[in-house]
Design an enzyme around this catalytic site. Structure first.
Site, PDB file in Angstrom:
ATOM      1  N   ASP A   1      -2.139  -8.503   5.182  1.00 27.93           N
ATOM      2  CA  ASP A   1      -1.293  -8.565   4.080  1.00 27.93           C
ATOM      3  C   ASP A   1      -1.979  -9.584   3.099  1.00 27.93           C
ATOM      4  OD1 ASP A   1       0.532  -8.884   2.075  1.00 27.93           O
ATOM      5  OD2 ASP A   1       2.247  -8.978   2.971  1.00 27.93           O
TER       6      ASP A   1
ATOM      7  N   ARG B   1      -1.088  -9.918  -0.384  1.00 27.69           N
ATOM      8  CA  ARG B   1      -0.409 -10.441  -1.173  1.00 27.69           C
ATOM      9  C   ARG B   1      -0.075 -11.842  -1.799  1.00 27.69           C
ATOM     10  NH1 ARG B   1       4.720  -6.777  -0.467  1.00 27.69           N
ATOM     11  NH2 ARG B   1       4.171  -7.629   1.697  1.00 27.69           N
TER      12      ARG B   1
END
EC number: 3.5.4.25
Length: 196
Positions: A125, A127
């Site tokens: 991930d 982000r």
């Protein structure tokens, strides 16, 4: 520093929203957005959703994730209760649509969503929600309820000056395709899911 590059009212199936485009440069073709429901009072605690772009789920209604359904549910909630959706251009947990499709191809060979990303040499991930916090500050939003199942989004507010009043869950029922994906989100990423 990001700033508001454009703003307009957008009538939607869920209600009227004011849509703001945020970027450092006016020439940026991929700005982040804030969709503000017309009945939102920034002087009160504001309902907020940090939502990362998902072309496959939102536009093409892919059943591999629940992103499109989450966005629809968030828009409906904000239209009814007031609030802001901060739409971040972080496709595929920020690996981009091309790499996302490569990861999907690996998933078809038996890898799960995390294993596929890692096999491509990408983060599970990637982000970053600092941009969402920056947008909150530009809009002068000081206290929020965050519509999320993701503990990383809650942590992103720590020591920012933005006060988190409470978390509002946004859980979508699984289908025959995405149940293992949601289980992975719960077991690996620690998402706060009760239905899987």
């Amino acid at each position: 520093m990001m700033k508001i590059q454009a703003q307009s009212n957008i009538p939607t199936d869920f209600g009227m929203f004011s849509m703001y485009a945020f970027s450092e440069e006016a020439s940026d073709w991929n700005p982040h957005f804030a969709l503000v429901s017309e009945n939102t009072d920034f002087n009160e605690t504001v309902n907020v959703r940090f939502h990362s772009e998902c072309i496959t789920g939102e536009i093409f209604h892919s059943k591999k994730c629940e992103c499109g359904q989450q966005l629809d549910a968030a828009m409906k909630f904000m239209a009814e209760n007031g609030g802001v959706i901060i739409y971040l251009r972080q496709e595929g947990r920020n690996i981009g649509i091309i790499n996302k499709l490569k990861a999907y191809a690996l998933q078809e060979k038996g890898f799960d969503t995390v294993e596929a990303n890692l096999k491509l040499g990408l983060p599970a991930d990637g982000r970053n929600f600092d941009i969402a916090v920056e947008i909150l500050k530009i809009l002068k939003i000081q206290k929020i309820n965050l519509l999320t199942n993701n503990p990383d989004k809650l942590k992103s507010l720590e020591n920012t000056g933005v006060i988190l009043d409470r978390r509002l869950p946004l859980e979508i029922d699984s289908n025959e395709v995405n149940e293992s994906y949601l289980v992975k989100k719960k077991d690996y990423f620690g998402h706060l899911l009760e239905k899987v």
